[in-house]
Motif scaffolding. Structure first.
Motif, PDB file in Angstrom:
ATOM      1  N   SER A   7      23.640 -53.586  -2.135  1.00  0.00           N
ATOM      2  CA  SER A   7      22.222 -53.298  -2.369  1.00  0.00           C
ATOM      3  C   SER A   7      21.566 -54.494  -3.023  1.00  0.00           C
ATOM      4  CB  SER A   7      22.076 -52.068  -3.270  1.00  0.00           C
ATOM      5  OG  SER A   7      20.713 -51.863  -3.565  1.00  0.00           O
ATOM      6  N   VAL A   8      20.767 -55.216  -2.234  1.00  0.00           N
ATOM      7  CA  VAL A   8      19.963 -56.315  -2.781  1.00  0.00           C
ATOM      8  C   VAL A   8      18.599 -56.271  -2.099  1.00  0.00           C
ATOM      9  CG1 VAL A   8      19.734 -58.799  -3.143  1.00  0.00           C
ATOM     10  CG2 VAL A   8      22.017 -57.780  -3.146  1.00  0.00           C
ATOM     11  N   ILE A   9      17.552 -56.027  -2.888  1.00  0.00           N
ATOM     12  CA  ILE A   9      16.207 -55.994  -2.281  1.00  0.00           C
ATOM     13  C   ILE A   9      15.290 -57.060  -2.863  1.00  0.00           C
ATOM     14  CG2 ILE A   9      16.314 -53.550  -1.632  1.00  0.00           C
ATOM     15  CD1 ILE A   9      14.323 -53.129  -4.080  1.00  0.00           C
ATOM     16  N   ASN A  10      15.755 -57.738  -3.942  1.00  0.00           N
ATOM     17  CA  ASN A  10      14.934 -58.803  -4.509  1.00  0.00           C
ATOM     18  C   ASN A  10      15.824 -59.782  -5.261  1.00  0.00           C
ATOM     19  OD1 ASN A  10      15.455 -57.751  -7.109  1.00  0.00           O
ATOM     20  ND2 ASN A  10      13.698 -56.377  -6.958  1.00  0.00           N
ATOM     21  N   GLU A  11      15.207 -60.752  -5.923  1.00  0.00           N
ATOM     22  CA  GLU A  11      15.953 -61.835  -6.589  1.00  0.00           C
ATOM     23  C   GLU A  11      16.246 -61.554  -8.059  1.00  0.00           C
ATOM     24  OE1 GLU A  11      17.074 -64.521  -4.877  1.00  0.00           O
ATOM     25  OE2 GLU A  11      16.224 -63.539  -3.120  1.00  0.00           O
ATOM     26  N   THR A  12      15.673 -60.491  -8.603  1.00  0.00           N
ATOM     27  CA  THR A  12      15.697 -60.374 -10.066  1.00  0.00           C
ATOM     28  C   THR A  12      16.201 -59.060 -10.633  1.00  0.00           C
ATOM     29  OG1 THR A  12      13.384 -59.632 -10.132  1.00  0.00           O
ATOM     30  CG2 THR A  12      13.762 -62.007 -10.255  1.00  0.00           C
ATOM     31  N   MET A 141      14.964 -65.510   0.794  1.00  0.00           N
ATOM     32  CA  MET A 141      14.504 -65.061  -0.513  1.00  0.00           C
ATOM     33  C   MET A 141      13.922 -63.659  -0.364  1.00  0.00           C
ATOM     34  SD  MET A 141      14.370 -67.028  -3.326  1.00  0.00           S
ATOM     35  CE  MET A 141      14.132 -68.728  -3.010  1.00  0.00           C
ATOM     36  N   LEU A 142      14.508 -62.683  -1.027  1.00  0.00           N
ATOM     37  CA  LEU A 142      14.053 -61.296  -0.878  1.00  0.00           C
ATOM     38  C   LEU A 142      13.033 -60.941  -1.959  1.00  0.00           C
ATOM     39  CD1 LEU A 142      17.478 -59.552  -0.203  1.00  0.00           C
ATOM     40  CD2 LEU A 142      15.924 -60.601   1.424  1.00  0.00           C
ATOM     41  N   HIS A 143      12.005 -60.197  -1.549  1.00  0.00           N
ATOM     42  CA  HIS A 143      10.991 -59.781  -2.508  1.00  0.00           C
ATOM     43  C   HIS A 143      10.434 -58.427  -2.064  1.00  0.00           C
ATOM     44  CE1 HIS A 143       8.452 -60.758  -5.942  1.00  0.00           C
ATOM     45  NE2 HIS A 143       7.429 -60.243  -5.282  1.00  0.00           N
ATOM     46  N   GLY A 144      11.237 -57.386  -2.261  1.00  0.00           N
ATOM     47  CA  GLY A 144      10.821 -56.041  -1.849  1.00  0.00           C
ATOM     48  C   GLY A 144      10.639 -55.940  -0.347  1.00  0.00           C
ATOM     49  N   ASP A 145       9.402 -55.689   0.083  1.00  0.00           N
ATOM     50  CA  ASP A 145       9.130 -55.552   1.524  1.00  0.00           C
ATOM     51  C   ASP A 145       9.101 -56.898   2.242  1.00  0.00           C
ATOM     52  OD1 ASP A 145       8.873 -52.842   1.232  1.00  0.00           O
ATOM     53  OD2 ASP A 145       6.695 -52.903   0.959  1.00  0.00           O
ATOM     54  N   TYR A 146       9.158 -57.982   1.484  1.00  0.00           N
ATOM     55  CA  TYR A 146       9.027 -59.318   2.061  1.00  0.00           C
ATOM     56  C   TYR A 146      10.377 -60.034   2.127  1.00  0.00           C
ATOM     57  CZ  TYR A 146       3.963 -58.957   1.428  1.00  0.00           C
ATOM     58  OH  TYR A 146       2.652 -58.565   1.501  1.00  0.00           O
ATOM     59  N   PHE A 177      15.305 -57.048  11.041  1.00  0.00           N
ATOM     60  CA  PHE A 177      14.762 -56.278   9.912  1.00  0.00           C
ATOM     61  C   PHE A 177      13.280 -55.985  10.156  1.00  0.00           C
ATOM     62  CE2 PHE A 177      18.395 -58.684   8.380  1.00  0.00           C
ATOM     63  CZ  PHE A 177      19.148 -57.689   7.750  1.00  0.00           C
ATOM     64  N   PRO A 178      13.007 -55.121  11.147  1.00  0.00           N
ATOM     65  CA  PRO A 178      11.612 -54.890  11.558  1.00  0.00           C
ATOM     66  C   PRO A 178      10.756 -54.236  10.471  1.00  0.00           C
ATOM     67  CG  PRO A 178      13.098 -53.339  12.638  1.00  0.00           C
ATOM     68  CD  PRO A 178      13.956 -54.336  11.948  1.00  0.00           C
ATOM     69  N   ASN A 179      11.408 -53.626   9.473  1.00  0.00           N
ATOM     70  CA  ASN A 179      10.665 -52.985   8.386  1.00  0.00           C
ATOM     71  C   ASN A 179      10.228 -53.985   7.313  1.00  0.00           C
ATOM     72  OD1 ASN A 179      13.436 -53.348   7.808  1.00  0.00           O
ATOM     73  ND2 ASN A 179      13.334 -51.888   6.115  1.00  0.00           N
ATOM     74  N   LYS A 180      10.638 -55.251   7.460  1.00  0.00           N
ATOM     75  CA  LYS A 180      10.288 -56.276   6.464  1.00  0.00           C
ATOM     76  C   LYS A 180       9.180 -57.186   6.990  1.00  0.00           C
ATOM     77  CE  LYS A 180      13.791 -55.584   3.483  1.00  0.00           C
ATOM     78  NZ  LYS A 180      13.623 -55.237   2.062  1.00  0.00           N
ATOM     79  N   LYS A 181       8.416 -57.731   6.062  1.00  0.00           N
ATOM     80  CA  LYS A 181       7.450 -58.769   6.432  1.00  0.00           C
ATOM     81  C   LYS A 181       8.144 -60.117   6.234  1.00  0.00           C
ATOM     82  CE  LYS A 181       3.519 -56.062   4.659  1.00  0.00           C
ATOM     83  NZ  LYS A 181       4.214 -55.095   3.779  1.00  0.00           N
ATOM     84  N   PRO A 302      24.825 -62.674  -4.578  1.00  0.00           N
ATOM     85  CA  PRO A 302      24.721 -61.320  -5.125  1.00  0.00           C
ATOM     86  C   PRO A 302      25.067 -60.262  -4.068  1.00  0.00           C
ATOM     87  CG  PRO A 302      22.681 -62.572  -5.449  1.00  0.00           C
ATOM     88  CD  PRO A 302      23.520 -63.343  -4.494  1.00  0.00           C
ATOM     89  N   LEU A 303      25.829 -59.259  -4.492  1.00  0.00           N
ATOM     90  CA  LEU A 303      26.217 -58.160  -3.608  1.00  0.00           C
ATOM     91  C   LEU A 303      25.514 -56.858  -3.968  1.00  0.00           C
ATOM     92  CD1 LEU A 303      30.064 -58.856  -3.617  1.00  0.00           C
ATOM     93  CD2 LEU A 303      28.450 -59.465  -1.800  1.00  0.00           C
ATOM     94  N   ILE A 304      25.377 -56.628  -5.276  1.00  0.00           N
ATOM     95  CA  ILE A 304      24.745 -55.381  -5.733  1.00  0.00           C
ATOM     96  C   ILE A 304      23.782 -55.701  -6.879  1.00  0.00           C
ATOM     97  CG2 ILE A 304      25.102 -53.070  -6.697  1.00  0.00           C
ATOM     98  CD1 ILE A 304      28.012 -53.244  -5.565  1.00  0.00           C
ATOM     99  N   ARG A 305      22.536 -55.283  -6.696  1.00  0.00           N
ATOM    100  CA  ARG A 305      21.539 -55.285  -7.770  1.00  0.00           C
ATOM    101  C   ARG A 305      20.963 -53.880  -7.853  1.00  0.00           C
ATOM    102  NH1 ARG A 305      19.724 -60.285  -9.673  1.00  0.00           N
ATOM    103  NH2 ARG A 305      20.052 -62.131  -8.384  1.00  0.00           N
TER     104      ARG A 305
END
Length: 306
Positions: A7-12, A141-146, A177-181, A302-305
């Motif tokens: 689970s990784v959806i962002n950098e922080t 670089m992951l940032h939620g929906d982006y 990842f069609p759900n991402k911008k 990172p593997l899990i945040r």
């Protein structure tokens, strides 16, 4: 064996599990023609290429910080005389999916050294892009929906060993990842001058904290793409680093949580700014590893945040 639920959806967000590279057997100083980037090349020529023992000590300091925060740390299996520091190049996680990177062909064995970790992930969540898709984790670089992606769109892409993520990769991410911008950024590349080379997106940009970022304007070839990020985060939330700071990899720190980062101890101006915004800065020595044009984000996967 318990499966690893990625689970990784962002950098922080709070880090729970990570693959940290190893410098245990980096091998001899590379021949000049084998240098992958201009900064390594510079230090090979100057006779200041980092010594193995120094890099092992630097990575041990980072491992110590992870232990302090209760992070589960995986290390690559040992390969004799192989640079295994930069795990970010060889794979990355988007949401619950592990993507094996298509990297420079002679680095393939680095992926084999983390296969024991990949084997703990449900195979339906492990993918590898098609061969024509070149992509490395430092550009993603992951940032939620982006998903922010560093790339190089020049027709002379093949002439740059430091162009690691191609336009085919951007298209592939959009399809996969069609759900991402998916927003791409054309990066400045220079095989010989480390002051004018953004090897990856994380060499000139990285989100930090809850709503801030570190950024270097000259890393971007298109001013409007740089401006997009400044507008996205808000100018008051952007820490602009100088060319000298970019050269020393100030944007390549690593977040353990929105309010905790691991940073290089010599990044005086950046570390002061982070602390002024209520972020705890765990300082480590990493100046030797930075001589290979990579720093803390480059050597962590990172593997899990949370």
């Amino acid at each position: 064996m318990n499966k690893l639920n990625l689970s990784v959806i962002n950098e922080t967000s709070r880090l729970r599990a990570v693959i940290l590279g190893t410098a245990a057997s980096n091998g001899p100083v590379p021949a000049l023609e084998d240098a992958y980037d201009p900064k390594s090349r510079e230090h090979i020529i100057a006779g200041t290429y980092p010594a193995n023992d120094d890099m092992v000590a630097e990575m041990a300091a980072v491992n110590g910080v992870f232990e302090k925060y209760g992070v589960k740390v995986y290390r690559p299996e040992h390969i004799e005389n192989c640079n295994q520091i930069f795990t970010r190049d060889i794979g990355f996680v988007i949401d619950n999916t592990f993507i094996k990177a298509n990297i420079l062909p002679d680095r393939e064995e680095e992926i084999e050294a983390i296969q024991y970790v990949i084997d703990q992930i449900d195979s339906k969540y492990v993918i590898r892009p098609p061969e024509e898709v070149h992509i490395e984790g430092g550009d993603v670089m992951l940032h939620g929906d982006y998903i922010f992606v560093g790339t190089y769109r020049g027709a002379d892409y093949a002439d740059y060993i430091i162009a690691r993520t191609n336009v085919e990769a951007v298209d592939w991410l959009k399809k996969t990842f069609p759900n991402k911008k998916v927003i791409s950024f054309n990066l400045r590349k220079d095989n010989l001058d480390p002051y004018n080379n953004a090897l990856h997106l994380d060499c000139c940009f990285q989100p930090v904290g809850k709503d801030k970022c570190i950024i270097h304007k000259n890393g971007f070839l298109e001013e409007e793409e740089y401006q997009y990020l400044v507008d996205f985060f808000g100018k008051e939330n952007c820490f602009e680093i100088t060319q000298e700071e970019m050269y020393h990899m100030n944007s390549n720190i690593f977040s353990i949580a929105p309010d905790v980062v691991v940073s290089e101890k010599n990044f005086i101006r950046l570390n002061s700014w982070l602390r002024s915004h209520g972020i705890t800065v765990e300082e480590v020595p990493y100046a030797e590893i930075s001589k290979q044009e990579g720093l803390l984000r480059c050597s962590t996967l990172p593997l899990i945040r949370d």
